[in-house]
Scaffold this active site. Structure first.
Site, PDB file in Angstrom:
ATOM      1  N   TYR A  17     -11.926  -1.368  38.195  1.00 18.26           N
ATOM      2  CA  TYR A  17     -10.927  -0.410  38.701  1.00 18.26           C
ATOM      3  C   TYR A  17     -10.911   0.883  37.910  1.00 18.26           C
ATOM      4  O   TYR A  17     -10.636   1.953  38.488  1.00 18.26           O
ATOM      5  CB  TYR A  17      -9.543  -1.074  38.772  1.00 18.26           C
ATOM      6  CG  TYR A  17      -9.505  -2.014  39.950  1.00 18.26           C
ATOM      7  CD1 TYR A  17      -9.434  -1.507  41.246  1.00 18.26           C
ATOM      8  CD2 TYR A  17      -9.633  -3.381  39.780  1.00 18.26           C
ATOM      9  CE1 TYR A  17      -9.476  -2.354  42.335  1.00 18.26           C
ATOM     10  CE2 TYR A  17      -9.672  -4.234  40.861  1.00 18.26           C
ATOM     11  CZ  TYR A  17      -9.594  -3.714  42.142  1.00 18.26           C
ATOM     12  OH  TYR A  17      -9.654  -4.552  43.222  1.00 18.26           O
ATOM     13  N   ASP A  45      -7.619   4.972  47.925  1.00 21.56           N
ATOM     14  CA  ASP A  45      -7.742   6.344  47.413  1.00 21.56           C
ATOM     15  C   ASP A  45      -6.552   7.153  47.915  1.00 21.56           C
ATOM     16  O   ASP A  45      -5.735   6.664  48.709  1.00 21.56           O
ATOM     17  CB  ASP A  45      -9.080   6.971  47.856  1.00 21.56           C
ATOM     18  CG  ASP A  45      -9.203   7.101  49.373  1.00 21.56           C
ATOM     19  OD1 ASP A  45      -8.316   7.729  49.995  1.00 21.56           O
ATOM     20  OD2 ASP A  45     -10.175   6.567  49.957  1.00 21.56           O
ATOM     21  N   HIS A  95      -2.775  -1.726  51.146  1.00 23.81           N
ATOM     22  CA  HIS A  95      -3.526  -2.460  50.111  1.00 23.81           C
ATOM     23  C   HIS A  95      -3.350  -1.839  48.723  1.00 23.81           C
ATOM     24  O   HIS A  95      -4.142  -2.129  47.823  1.00 23.81           O
ATOM     25  CB  HIS A  95      -5.015  -2.523  50.481  1.00 23.81           C
ATOM     26  CG  HIS A  95      -5.301  -3.440  51.633  1.00 23.81           C
ATOM     27  ND1 HIS A  95      -6.482  -3.432  52.339  1.00 23.81           N
ATOM     28  CD2 HIS A  95      -4.525  -4.412  52.216  1.00 23.81           C
ATOM     29  CE1 HIS A  95      -6.449  -4.360  53.286  1.00 23.81           C
ATOM     30  NE2 HIS A  95      -5.268  -4.968  53.247  1.00 23.81           N
ATOM     31  N   THR A 141     -12.949   1.070  60.055  1.00 25.76           N
ATOM     32  CA  THR A 141     -12.728  -0.236  59.409  1.00 25.76           C
ATOM     33  C   THR A 141     -13.546  -1.307  60.123  1.00 25.76           C
ATOM     34  O   THR A 141     -13.669  -1.281  61.344  1.00 25.76           O
ATOM     35  CB  THR A 141     -11.226  -0.598  59.329  1.00 25.76           C
ATOM     36  OG1 THR A 141     -11.079  -1.921  58.811  1.00 25.76           O
ATOM     37  CG2 THR A 141     -10.525  -0.499  60.664  1.00 25.76           C
TER      38      THR A 141
HETATM   39  C1  BJW Z   1     -17.710   4.564  59.149  1.00 28.08           C
HETATM   40  C2  BJW Z   1     -18.370   5.558  58.437  1.00 28.08           C
HETATM   41  C3  BJW Z   1     -18.147   6.888  58.848  1.00 28.08           C
HETATM   42  C4  BJW Z   1     -18.897   3.669  57.551  1.00 28.08           C
HETATM   43  N1  BJW Z   1     -17.347   7.138  59.889  1.00 28.08           N
HETATM   44  N2  BJW Z   1     -16.923   4.833  60.176  1.00 28.08           N
HETATM   45  C5  BJW Z   1     -10.035 -16.759  56.863  1.00 28.08           C
HETATM   46  C6  BJW Z   1      -9.761 -16.219  58.123  1.00 28.08           C
HETATM   47  C7  BJW Z   1      -8.852 -15.169  58.282  1.00 28.08           C
HETATM   48  C8  BJW Z   1      -8.202 -14.612  57.181  1.00 28.08           C
HETATM   49  C9  BJW Z   1      -8.476 -15.152  55.930  1.00 28.08           C
HETATM   50  C10 BJW Z   1      -9.369 -16.200  55.789  1.00 28.08           C
HETATM   51  N3  BJW Z   1      -9.443 -16.503  54.469  1.00 28.08           N
HETATM   52  C11 BJW Z   1      -8.618 -15.669  53.784  1.00 28.08           C
HETATM   53  C12 BJW Z   1      -8.021 -14.845  54.669  1.00 28.08           C
HETATM   54  C13 BJW Z   1      -7.045 -13.741  54.364  1.00 28.08           C
HETATM   55  C14 BJW Z   1      -7.746 -12.594  53.645  1.00 28.08           C
HETATM   56  C15 BJW Z   1      -8.932 -12.138  54.481  1.00 28.08           C
HETATM   57  O1  BJW Z   1      -8.791 -11.436  55.463  1.00 28.08           O
HETATM   58  N4  BJW Z   1     -10.150 -12.502  54.063  1.00 28.08           N
HETATM   59  C16 BJW Z   1     -11.345 -12.152  54.819  1.00 28.08           C
HETATM   60  C17 BJW Z   1     -12.465 -11.822  53.837  1.00 28.08           C
HETATM   61  C18 BJW Z   1     -11.661 -13.270  55.779  1.00 28.08           C
HETATM   62  N5  BJW Z   1      -6.759 -11.533  53.543  1.00 28.08           N
HETATM   63  C19 BJW Z   1      -5.916 -11.464  52.517  1.00 28.08           C
HETATM   64  O2  BJW Z   1      -5.966 -12.254  51.587  1.00 28.08           O
HETATM   65  C20 BJW Z   1      -4.843 -10.404  52.582  1.00 28.08           C
HETATM   66  N6  BJW Z   1      -3.570 -10.991  52.397  1.00 28.08           N
HETATM   67  C21 BJW Z   1      -3.074 -11.877  53.272  1.00 28.08           C
HETATM   68  O3  BJW Z   1      -3.689 -12.249  54.255  1.00 28.08           O
HETATM   69  O4  BJW Z   1      -1.809 -12.300  52.952  1.00 28.08           O
HETATM   70  C22 BJW Z   1      -1.197 -13.279  53.818  1.00 28.08           C
HETATM   71  C23 BJW Z   1      -0.551 -12.713  55.052  1.00 28.08           C
HETATM   72  C24 BJW Z   1      -0.325 -13.532  56.125  1.00 28.08           C
HETATM   73  C25 BJW Z   1       0.276 -13.036  57.280  1.00 28.08           C
HETATM   74  C26 BJW Z   1       0.694 -11.715  57.351  1.00 28.08           C
HETATM   75  C27 BJW Z   1       0.481 -10.912  56.268  1.00 28.08           C
HETATM   76  C28 BJW Z   1      -0.150 -11.398  55.133  1.00 28.08           C
HETATM   77  C29 BJW Z   1      -5.037  -9.376  51.480  1.00 28.08           C
HETATM   78  C30 BJW Z   1      -6.260  -8.545  51.731  1.00 28.08           C
HETATM   79  C31 BJW Z   1      -6.477  -7.590  50.561  1.00 28.08           C
HETATM   80  C32 BJW Z   1      -7.721  -6.759  50.775  1.00 28.08           C
HETATM   81  N7  BJW Z   1      -7.990  -6.031  49.618  1.00 28.08           N
HETATM   82  C33 BJW Z   1      -9.175  -5.194  49.576  1.00 28.08           C
HETATM   83  C34 BJW Z   1      -9.442  -4.910  48.102  1.00 28.08           C
HETATM   84  C35 BJW Z   1      -9.018  -3.570  47.707  1.00 28.08           C
HETATM   85  C36 BJW Z   1      -9.461  -3.418  46.329  1.00 28.08           C
HETATM   86  C37 BJW Z   1     -10.356  -2.449  45.933  1.00 28.08           C
HETATM   87  O5  BJW Z   1     -10.437  -1.332  46.375  1.00 28.08           O
HETATM   88  O6  BJW Z   1     -10.998  -2.907  45.067  1.00 28.08           O
HETATM   89  O7  BJW Z   1      -9.010  -4.048  50.393  1.00 28.08           O
HETATM   90  S1  BJW Z   1     -10.668  -5.958  50.220  1.00 28.08           S
HETATM   91  C38 BJW Z   1     -11.327  -4.527  50.916  1.00 28.08           C
HETATM   92  O8  BJW Z   1     -11.472  -4.760  52.344  1.00 28.08           O
HETATM   93  C39 BJW Z   1     -10.273  -3.426  50.737  1.00 28.08           C
HETATM   94  C40 BJW Z   1     -10.242  -2.823  52.131  1.00 28.08           C
HETATM   95  O9  BJW Z   1      -9.024  -2.173  52.322  1.00 28.08           O
HETATM   96  C41 BJW Z   1     -10.481  -3.993  53.037  1.00 28.08           C
HETATM   97  C42 BJW Z   1     -10.981  -3.619  54.406  1.00 28.08           C
HETATM   98  O10 BJW Z   1     -12.251  -3.025  54.351  1.00 28.08           O
HETATM   99  P1  BJW Z   1     -12.593  -1.835  55.332  1.00 28.08           P
HETATM  100  O11 BJW Z   1     -11.751  -0.682  55.042  1.00 28.08           O
HETATM  101  O12 BJW Z   1     -12.616  -2.323  56.727  1.00 28.08           O
HETATM  102  O13 BJW Z   1     -14.079  -1.460  54.818  1.00 28.08           O
HETATM  103  P2  BJW Z   1     -15.498  -2.077  55.287  1.00 28.08           P
HETATM  104  O14 BJW Z   1     -16.489  -1.685  54.266  1.00 28.08           O
HETATM  105  O15 BJW Z   1     -15.391  -3.519  55.584  1.00 28.08           O
HETATM  106  O16 BJW Z   1     -15.809  -1.339  56.668  1.00 28.08           O
HETATM  107  C43 BJW Z   1     -16.065   0.043  56.750  1.00 28.08           C
HETATM  108  C44 BJW Z   1     -16.340   0.399  58.197  1.00 28.08           C
HETATM  109  O17 BJW Z   1     -16.482   1.812  58.279  1.00 28.08           O
HETATM  110  C45 BJW Z   1     -17.628  -0.222  58.750  1.00 28.08           C
HETATM  111  O18 BJW Z   1     -17.360  -0.793  60.045  1.00 28.08           O
HETATM  112  C46 BJW Z   1     -18.579   0.964  58.874  1.00 28.08           C
HETATM  113  O19 BJW Z   1     -19.460   0.874  59.995  1.00 28.08           O
HETATM  114  C47 BJW Z   1     -17.613   2.115  59.072  1.00 28.08           C
HETATM  115  N8  BJW Z   1     -18.130   3.414  58.606  1.00 28.08           N
HETATM  116  N9  BJW Z   1     -19.165   5.011  57.477  1.00 28.08           N
HETATM  117  C48 BJW Z   1     -16.782   6.113  60.550  1.00 28.08           C
HETATM  118  N10 BJW Z   1     -18.785   7.956  58.227  1.00 28.08           N
END
Ligand code: BJW
Length: 243
Positions: free
Chosen positions: A56, A98, A117, A184
């Site tokens: 971080y 960010d 997040h 996303t």
């Molecule tokens: C472009 C582009 C350009 C590129 N133009 N586009 C099994 C099944 C379902 C769920 C779970 C499961 N096991 C566990 C879970 C829950 C878990 C989860 O979802 N896990 C999955 C891995 C399956 N989730 C959690 O634990 C969350 N909490 C939770 O569920 O609590 C319980 C709850 C229950 C009910 C209601 C509410 C809550 C917490 C999730 C925390 C995520 N944290 C992170 C870490 C941040 C830390 C850090 O920065 O270090 O957050 S993980 C990481 O992923 C970060 C992001 O915000 C998040 C999402 O990623 P994002 O933004 O989608 O990025 P990418 O890289 O995946 O995608 C980028 C996209 O952009 C791509 O599609 C590209 O094509 C595109 N792109 N260039 C337009 N120029």
């Protein structure tokens, strides 16, 4: 599409990619050979806090060196202009930790960015529960400015932790006429499920992403391309009344 008044926008790492911040799941999503899922958890922090602090610290420094791009600026313009023109609302929810949306928005009456997040430039004290704007390193366990305890951690929602402000977000999704997901992958819940909540409540749903996301089939409409191109075009259409 029915007349649109209330809009909910969800953004992800793709919006900041063209500012120079790497996305999580493109190109393997690795950091020093660790999967993000293996660093961004409470268990990883308990096991090896220095590794997590280093991860971080590096990313916090990077955020201070990049600038908002055309997509951040277009969304900020929509947030500023849409309510006055239509009487409706725009809720901008970002998964990004960010501050590029915030910098593009600046000080705008009544408009804000919901960081579901957490934020890189914030530290959370696990002793007193206080939050402090933070731009320095956390690796030497500096004292909390409020209570003095050496108990600061990154103010980031890790896997297994509850994202912030979920009640407000779900209430806005229930009221939305239009839900737009930008840059996303649709891989992380609960954000990945917002499209279905909004659709179930009658909203039109639109995806703007570089390529079809994991959840693309859930959307009524999708436009693919870089966010700096697709987002300004879409915002212009909305403000000209073609939404
Ligand atoms: C472009 C582009 C350009 C590129 N133009 N586009 C099994 C099944 C379902 C769920 C779970 C499961 N096991 C566990 C879970 C829950 C878990 C989860 O979802 N896990 C999955 C891995 C399956 N989730 C959690 O634990 C969350 N909490 C939770 O569920 O609590 C319980 C709850 C229950 C009910 C209601 C509410 C809550 C917490 C999730 C925390 C995520 N944290 C992170 C870490 C941040 C830390 C850090 O920065 O270090 O957050 S993980 C990481 O992923 C970060 C992001 O915000 C998040 C999402 O990623 P994002 O933004 O989608 O990025 P990418 O890289 O995946 O995608 C980028 C996209 O952009 C791509 O599609 C590209 O094509 C595109 N792109 N260039 C337009 N120029």
């Amino acid at each position: 599409m029915e007349q649109v008044r209330n809009i909910v926008i969800l953004t992800g790492a793709g919006v900041s990619a063209e500012s120079g911040i790497g996305t999580f799941r493109d190109a393997g999503g690795l950091w020093e050979n660790h999967r993000v899922e293996d660093v961004a958890t409470p268990e990883a922090f308990a096991r090896d806090p220095d590794l997590v602090f280093r991860f971080y610290d590096t990313r916090r420094e990077q955020v201070l060196q990049v600038e908002p791009n055309a997509a951040h600026h277009a969304l900020a313009r929509l947030q500023r202009e849409w309510p006055a023109r239509t009487g409706g609302s725009v809720m901008l929810v970002t998964q990004n930790v960010d501050d590029l949306h915030d910098r593009a928005l600046g000080a705008a009456d009544g408009a804000e960015v919901i960081h579901m997040h957490g934020e890189h430039l914030s530290a959370w004290c696990t002793a007193c529960d206080g939050r402090t704007r933070w731009t320095a390193s956390l690796i030497d366990s500096p004292p909390c400015p409020s209570c003095g305890a050496p108990a600061l951690r990154p103010d980031i929602v890790w896997f297994g932790e509850m994202p912030y402000r979920m009640d407000e977000i779900f209430a806005a999704l229930e009221d939305a006429d239009l839900f737009v997901s930008i840059g996303t992958s649709g891989a992380v819940y609960p954000a990945a499920g917002f499209v279905r909540t909004a659709a179930d409540m009658g909203a039109h749903t639109l995806e703007l992403n570089l390529e079809p996301s994991q959840g693309t089939d859930w959307f009524d409409e999708a436009r693919h391309g870089p966010a700096t191109q697709t987002v300004p075009v879409w915002v212009e259409e909305m403000l000209k009344g073609k939404g």
